[in-house]
Design a protein around this motif. Sequence first.
Motif, mmCIF file in Angstrom:
data_model
loop_
_atom_site.group_PDB
_atom_site.id
_atom_site.type_symbol
_atom_site.label_atom_id
_atom_site.label_comp_id
_atom_site.label_asym_id
_atom_site.label_seq_id
_atom_site.Cartn_x
_atom_site.Cartn_y
_atom_site.Cartn_z
ATOM 1 N N LEU A 139 1.245 -0.850 -0.172
ATOM 2 C CA LEU A 139 -0.200 -0.241 0.066
ATOM 3 C C LEU A 139 1.086 1.349 -0.311
ATOM 4 N N GLU A 140 1.873 0.933 0.471
ATOM 5 C CA GLU A 140 3.463 2.887 1.130
ATOM 6 C C GLU A 140 3.497 2.438 -0.429
ATOM 7 N N ARG A 141 3.816 1.538 -1.176
ATOM 8 C CA ARG A 141 4.473 1.289 -2.591
ATOM 9 C C ARG A 141 3.908 1.920 -3.654
ATOM 10 N N HIS A 142 2.537 2.313 -3.149
ATOM 11 C CA HIS A 142 2.064 2.571 -4.603
ATOM 12 C C HIS A 142 0.869 3.929 -4.061
ATOM 13 N N GLY A 143 1.343 4.138 -3.069
ATOM 14 C CA GLY A 143 0.946 5.299 -2.384
ATOM 15 C C GLY A 143 -0.001 5.930 -1.953
ATOM 16 N N VAL A 144 -0.520 5.179 -1.884
ATOM 17 C CA VAL A 144 -2.780 5.399 -1.377
ATOM 18 C C VAL A 144 -2.303 5.989 0.269
ATOM 19 N N ARG A 145 -1.336 6.152 1.341
ATOM 20 C CA ARG A 145 -1.375 7.161 1.638
ATOM 21 C C ARG A 145 -2.175 8.390 0.716
ATOM 22 N N THR A 146 -0.736 8.464 0.391
ATOM 23 C CA THR A 146 -1.304 10.154 -0.137
ATOM 24 C C THR A 146 -2.483 10.530 -1.099
ATOM 25 N N ALA A 147 -2.579 9.347 -1.767
ATOM 26 C CA ALA A 147 -3.627 9.197 -3.168
ATOM 27 C C ALA A 147 -5.486 8.994 -1.804
ATOM 28 N N PHE A 148 -5.316 8.964 -0.611
ATOM 29 C CA PHE A 148 -6.550 9.089 0.052
ATOM 30 C C PHE A 148 -6.665 10.698 0.915
ATOM 31 N N THR A 149 -4.822 11.217 1.193
ATOM 32 C CA THR A 149 -5.093 13.070 1.696
ATOM 33 C C THR A 149 -5.782 13.441 0.393
ATOM 34 N N ASP A 150 -5.008 13.087 -0.500
ATOM 35 C CA ASP A 150 -5.311 14.289 -2.457
ATOM 36 C C ASP A 150 -6.926 14.049 -2.958
ATOM 37 N N ALA A 151 -7.340 12.780 -1.859
ATOM 38 C CA ALA A 151 -8.605 12.449 -2.961
ATOM 39 C C ALA A 151 -9.601 13.065 -1.561
ATOM 40 N N ILE A 152 -9.251 13.438 -0.479
ATOM 41 C CA ILE A 152 -10.189 14.192 1.033
ATOM 42 C C ILE A 152 -10.001 15.513 0.215
ATOM 43 N N GLU A 153 -8.936 16.347 0.439
ATOM 44 C CA GLU A 153 -8.495 17.303 0.310
ATOM 45 C C GLU A 153 -9.120 17.708 -1.540
ATOM 46 N N ALA A 154 -9.634 17.513 -2.101
ATOM 47 C CA ALA A 154 -10.115 17.443 -3.073
ATOM 48 C C ALA A 154 -12.194 17.426 -3.278
ATOM 49 N N ALA A 155 -12.152 16.821 -1.988
ATOM 50 C CA ALA A 155 -13.116 17.055 -1.712
ATOM 51 C C ALA A 155 -13.657 17.813 -1.084
ATOM 52 N N ARG A 156 -13.070 18.460 -0.398
ATOM 53 C CA ARG A 156 -12.734 19.815 0.576
ATOM 54 C C ARG A 156 -13.068 21.118 -0.046
ATOM 55 N N ASP A 157 -11.986 20.862 -1.678
ATOM 56 C CA ASP A 157 -12.313 21.621 -2.587
ATOM 57 C C ASP A 157 -13.212 21.908 -3.676
ATOM 58 N N ARG A 158 -13.692 20.587 -3.366
ATOM 59 C CA ARG A 158 -15.297 20.773 -4.541
ATOM 60 C C ARG A 158 -16.212 21.507 -3.403
ATOM 61 N N SER A 159 -16.504 20.920 -2.258
ATOM 62 C CA SER A 159 -17.439 21.252 -1.009
ATOM 63 C C SER A 159 -17.220 23.231 -0.963
ATOM 64 N N GLN A 160 -15.953 23.600 -0.833
ATOM 65 C CA GLN A 160 -15.721 25.037 -1.327
ATOM 66 C C GLN A 160 -16.427 25.494 -2.593
ATOM 67 N N ALA A 161 -16.421 25.057 -3.279
ATOM 68 C CA ALA A 161 -16.510 25.782 -4.569
ATOM 69 C C ALA A 161 -17.767 25.719 -4.491
ATOM 70 N N LEU A 162 -18.825 24.050 -4.113
ATOM 71 C CA LEU A 162 -20.117 24.816 -3.883
ATOM 72 C C LEU A 162 -20.541 25.546 -3.066
ATOM 73 N N SER A 163 -19.902 26.070 -2.039
ATOM 74 C CA SER A 163 -20.474 26.721 -1.260
ATOM 75 C C SER A 163 -20.092 28.163 -1.269
ATOM 76 N N GLY A 164 -19.095 28.966 -2.900
ATOM 77 C CA GLY A 164 -18.826 29.705 -2.756
ATOM 78 C C GLY A 164 -17.939 31.066 -1.670
ATOM 79 N N SER A 165 -17.014 29.593 -0.875
ATOM 80 C CA SER A 165 -16.337 29.994 -0.030
ATOM 81 C C SER A 165 -14.401 30.201 -0.661
#
Length: 264
Positions: A238-264
């Motif tokens: 899992l570490e070799r394939h960067g799963v931890r980084t991918a999860f962090t990036d995914a959560i940040e992408a969801a946060r950014d999309r939520s901000q975009a939807l709210s206009g914040s």
Amino acid sequence: MIAIIGAGKMGEALLAGMLARGHAPEDVLVTEPRVEHADELRQRYGVEVVPAEEAAKRADTLLLALKPQDMVALLDDLSAHLAADRLVISVAAGLTTSVMESHLPVGVPVVRAMPNTPALMGRGMTAVSGGANTEPEHLDRAEELLGAVGEVIRVGEQHMDTVTAISGSGPAYFYFIAETMVEAGVAMGMPRATAQKLVEQTMTGAAAMLTDSGEHPVVLREAVTSPGGTTAAALRELERHGVRTAFTDAIEAARDRSQALSGS
């Protein structure tokens, strides 16, 4: 008097939860434009189904459970019928308290809430934050109502987009992992029903240990991971394939999309 405006899956879950917690049907109004579903709600729960404008006039607390794209138009429609002593609670993703306040009469207290889908099973996690006119007693009221479908936590509104990314979207990540584990078992020759049962109970038990033990996830993970063992081999991949980084990036992408939807 409480009004639930919007009786889709989340709105009906909140209705069922509140009635199960002891709220009398005669103290709850529901707004549901679909005629057949409105009739079902009357028969199933014994509640009165009324137009949104009537609900706004009669109820002390309005719980808005519509889709985000429908919320602003609803607030504009309700504004003329709302007194400043009403409490408005929204479970629409991405809609900030300041946006809601701008479409309501001056002084109306607003609570923004972010539940997740396990609320449909009474096992939800909901975060709440208050607006400019919200007092502690308003948050107490929101917690009492939303607590009918699970746990409730208060956060500053600046954290609500992160809440959406971690908790609101979180069940999808969980199911994605479960799906992957089941499919791996099937690919290795195991019957699908057996693989799914193993994954279901493993995840249920692991979640219970995380909740009940009070231990940090790292401590629990290390307790499963023997040096040079099977778990260590899996985690290394899992570490070799960067799963931890991918999860962090995914959560940040969801946060950014939520901000975009709210206009914040």
